[in-house]
Design an enzyme around this catalytic site. Structure first.
Site, PDB file in Angstrom:
ATOM      1  N   PRO A   2       0.787  -1.226   0.000  1.00 23.10           N
ATOM      2  CA  PRO A   2       0.000   0.000   0.000  1.00 23.10           C
ATOM      3  C   PRO A   2       0.824   1.283   0.000  1.00 23.10           C
ATOM      4  O   PRO A   2       1.843   1.377   0.677  1.00 23.10           O
ATOM      5  CB  PRO A   2      -0.825  -0.098   1.293  1.00 23.10           C
ATOM      6  CG  PRO A   2      -0.194  -1.181   2.094  1.00 23.10           C
ATOM      7  CD  PRO A   2       0.487  -2.096   1.136  1.00 23.10           C
ATOM      8  N   ASN A   3       0.333   2.211  -0.791  1.00 29.12           N
ATOM      9  CA  ASN A   3       0.869   3.581  -0.901  1.00 29.12           C
ATOM     10  C   ASN A   3       2.187   3.678  -1.663  1.00 29.12           C
ATOM     11  O   ASN A   3       2.669   4.777  -1.930  1.00 29.12           O
ATOM     12  CB  ASN A   3       1.004   4.239   0.486  1.00 29.12           C
ATOM     13  CG  ASN A   3      -0.344   4.328   1.179  1.00 29.12           C
ATOM     14  OD1 ASN A   3      -1.287   4.851   0.597  1.00 29.12           O
ATOM     15  ND2 ASN A   3      -0.463   3.795   2.382  1.00 29.12           N
ATOM     16  N   ARG A  59       5.233  10.826  -2.514  1.00 26.14           N
ATOM     17  CA  ARG A  59       4.928  10.495  -1.121  1.00 26.14           C
ATOM     18  C   ARG A  59       6.135  10.800  -0.209  1.00 26.14           C
ATOM     19  O   ARG A  59       7.177  10.153  -0.321  1.00 26.14           O
ATOM     20  CB  ARG A  59       4.609   8.994  -1.029  1.00 26.14           C
ATOM     21  CG  ARG A  59       4.316   8.518   0.364  1.00 26.14           C
ATOM     22  CD  ARG A  59       4.206   7.005   0.439  1.00 26.14           C
ATOM     23  NE  ARG A  59       3.935   6.583   1.798  1.00 26.14           N
ATOM     24  CZ  ARG A  59       4.076   5.354   2.233  1.00 26.14           C
ATOM     25  NH1 ARG A  59       4.466   4.386   1.412  1.00 26.14           N
ATOM     26  NH2 ARG A  59       3.810   5.059   3.485  1.00 26.14           N
ATOM     27  N   TYR A  94      11.151   8.733   1.781  1.00 25.48           N
ATOM     28  CA  TYR A  94      11.213   7.628   0.819  1.00 25.48           C
ATOM     29  C   TYR A  94      12.041   7.934  -0.425  1.00 25.48           C
ATOM     30  O   TYR A  94      12.224   7.060  -1.268  1.00 25.48           O
ATOM     31  CB  TYR A  94       9.781   7.235   0.409  1.00 25.48           C
ATOM     32  CG  TYR A  94       8.962   6.742   1.592  1.00 25.48           C
ATOM     33  CD1 TYR A  94       9.320   5.578   2.261  1.00 25.48           C
ATOM     34  CD2 TYR A  94       7.857   7.452   2.062  1.00 25.48           C
ATOM     35  CE1 TYR A  94       8.595   5.127   3.361  1.00 25.48           C
ATOM     36  CE2 TYR A  94       7.127   7.017   3.158  1.00 25.48           C
ATOM     37  CZ  TYR A  94       7.503   5.852   3.799  1.00 25.48           C
ATOM     38  OH  TYR A  94       6.785   5.406   4.886  1.00 25.48           O
ATOM     39  N   ASN A  98       8.196  -5.427  -0.584  1.00 23.95           N
ATOM     40  CA  ASN A  98       8.041  -4.273   0.297  1.00 23.95           C
ATOM     41  C   ASN A  98       6.554  -4.231   0.611  1.00 23.95           C
ATOM     42  O   ASN A  98       5.744  -3.774  -0.189  1.00 23.95           O
ATOM     43  CB  ASN A  98       8.491  -2.971  -0.376  1.00 23.95           C
ATOM     44  CG  ASN A  98       8.406  -1.793   0.587  1.00 23.95           C
ATOM     45  OD1 ASN A  98       7.801  -1.889   1.661  1.00 23.95           O
ATOM     46  ND2 ASN A  98       8.993  -0.673   0.201  1.00 23.95           N
ATOM     47  N   ALA A 109       2.953  -0.769   5.051  1.00 20.99           N
ATOM     48  CA  ALA A 109       2.478  -0.849   6.440  1.00 20.99           C
ATOM     49  C   ALA A 109       1.987  -2.248   6.815  1.00 20.99           C
ATOM     50  O   ALA A 109       1.966  -2.598   8.002  1.00 20.99           O
ATOM     51  CB  ALA A 109       1.374   0.183   6.675  1.00 20.99           C
ATOM     52  N   GLU A 164      12.758  -9.285   2.197  1.00 20.33           N
ATOM     53  CA  GLU A 164      11.922  -8.146   2.640  1.00 20.33           C
ATOM     54  C   GLU A 164      12.731  -6.869   2.453  1.00 20.33           C
ATOM     55  O   GLU A 164      13.905  -6.829   2.834  1.00 20.33           O
ATOM     56  CB  GLU A 164      11.584  -8.340   4.125  1.00 20.33           C
ATOM     57  CG  GLU A 164      10.917  -7.136   4.773  1.00 20.33           C
ATOM     58  CD  GLU A 164      10.750  -7.318   6.291  1.00 20.33           C
ATOM     59  OE1 GLU A 164      10.973  -8.440   6.828  1.00 20.33           O
ATOM     60  OE2 GLU A 164      10.417  -6.316   6.953  1.00 20.33           O
ATOM     61  N   HIS A 175      12.719  -2.345   2.530  1.00 20.10           N
ATOM     62  CA  HIS A 175      12.092  -1.064   2.861  1.00 20.10           C
ATOM     63  C   HIS A 175      12.973   0.059   2.347  1.00 20.10           C
ATOM     64  O   HIS A 175      14.205  -0.046   2.411  1.00 20.10           O
ATOM     65  CB  HIS A 175      11.919  -0.917   4.381  1.00 20.10           C
ATOM     66  CG  HIS A 175      11.088  -2.014   4.958  1.00 20.10           C
ATOM     67  ND1 HIS A 175       9.713  -2.043   4.832  1.00 20.10           N
ATOM     68  CD2 HIS A 175      11.430  -3.154   5.605  1.00 20.10           C
ATOM     69  CE1 HIS A 175       9.252  -3.149   5.393  1.00 20.10           C
ATOM     70  NE2 HIS A 175      10.268  -3.847   5.863  1.00 20.10           N
ATOM     71  N   ARG A 190      12.289   4.928  13.048  1.00 19.25           N
ATOM     72  CA  ARG A 190      11.050   5.712  12.951  1.00 19.25           C
ATOM     73  C   ARG A 190      10.114   5.402  14.128  1.00 19.25           C
ATOM     74  O   ARG A 190      10.564   4.974  15.170  1.00 19.25           O
ATOM     75  CB  ARG A 190      10.410   5.431  11.586  1.00 19.25           C
ATOM     76  CG  ARG A 190      11.357   5.790  10.426  1.00 19.25           C
ATOM     77  CD  ARG A 190      10.732   5.536   9.076  1.00 19.25           C
ATOM     78  NE  ARG A 190       9.527   6.324   8.887  1.00 19.25           N
ATOM     79  CZ  ARG A 190       8.601   6.055   7.951  1.00 19.25           C
ATOM     80  NH1 ARG A 190       8.780   5.029   7.119  1.00 19.25           N
ATOM     81  NH2 ARG A 190       7.533   6.807   7.844  1.00 19.25           N
TER      82      ARG A 190
HETATM   83  C1  DQA Z   1       8.029   1.135   4.136  1.00 19.47           C
HETATM   84  C2  DQA Z   1       8.041   1.378   5.655  1.00 19.47           C
HETATM   85  C3  DQA Z   1       6.644   1.157   6.243  1.00 19.47           C
HETATM   86  O1  DQA Z   1       6.665   1.412   7.641  1.00 19.47           O
HETATM   87  C4  DQA Z   1       5.654   2.100   5.611  1.00 19.47           C
HETATM   88  O2  DQA Z   1       4.355   1.861   6.120  1.00 19.47           O
HETATM   89  C5  DQA Z   1       5.678   2.015   4.127  1.00 19.47           C
HETATM   90  C6  DQA Z   1       6.956   1.964   3.452  1.00 19.47           C
HETATM   91  C7  DQA Z   1       9.376   1.511   3.501  1.00 19.47           C
HETATM   92  O3  DQA Z   1       9.594   1.121   2.360  1.00 19.47           O
HETATM   93  O4  DQA Z   1      10.192   2.226   4.116  1.00 19.47           O
HETATM   94  O5  DQA Z   1       4.635   2.089   3.463  1.00 19.47           O
HETATM   95  O6  DQA Z   1       7.800  -0.243   3.898  1.00 19.47           O
END
Ligand code: DQA
Length: 142
Positions: free
Chosen positions: A9-10, A17, A22, A71, A74, A95, A97, A104
């Site tokens: 998501p997102n 964003r 990011y 990735n 959340a 995994e 990020h 954070r």
């Molecule tokens: C994320 C870190 C997560 O906490 C966050 O909710 C994201 C992006 C990252 O790539 O840093 O959506 O996975």
């Protein structure tokens, strides 16, 4: 050889964003990094804001995809359903990020998927994708 990059998501909004967290690259830029690190390998990518679509895509990859980069956004922090789907995927899984979740908010310090993947790469923005591609290239060539 086939590698799948899953983004949760997102992450479709990368580039606009919170660029201070990011980076200012788009999701397409990130996927291209994986492709560059894996010449000659078919790289598929899938983004969804929906938990069930991510689970379906992980299930579909079983038996026909040699490595998976995820990735989970959340969902990383609370989706036991994505964790269970990853447990059943038996090939290489990494995994990633863009940010370093441990630096954070506290709710980001927990990853429910880390225990079922081969490794975690976090904190290098777009280069987290590059490094995951490099790791997979090494693992596939072992
Ligand atoms: C994320 C870190 C997560 O906490 C966050 O909710 C994201 C992006 C990252 O790539 O840093 O959506 O996975």
């Amino acid at each position: 050889m086939r590698v799948l990059v899953i983004n949760g998501p997102n992450l479709n909004l990368l580039g606009v964003r919170e660029p201070e967290i990011y980076g200012d690259n788009t999701l397409e830029d990130c996927i291209n990094e994986v492709k560059k690190a894996l010449p000659g390998i078919e790289v598929d990518d899938f983004q969804s804001n929906s938990e069930h679509e991510i689970i379906d895509r992980i299930q579909q990859a079983r038996g026909n995809t040699q490595a998976l980069i995820i990735n989970a956004g959340a969902f990383t922090h609370y989706s036991y359903a994505i964790r269970d789907a990853l447990s059943m995927y038996e090939d290489i899984k990494i995994e990633i990020h863009l940010s370093n979740p441990h630096a954070r908010e506290e709710f980001r310090h927990t990853s429910v998927i880390s225990p079922v993947v081969d490794g975690v790469i976090a904190g290098f923005k777009k280069d987290s994708y590059t490094l995951a591609g490099v790791a997979i290239s090494r693992l596939l060539n072992k």
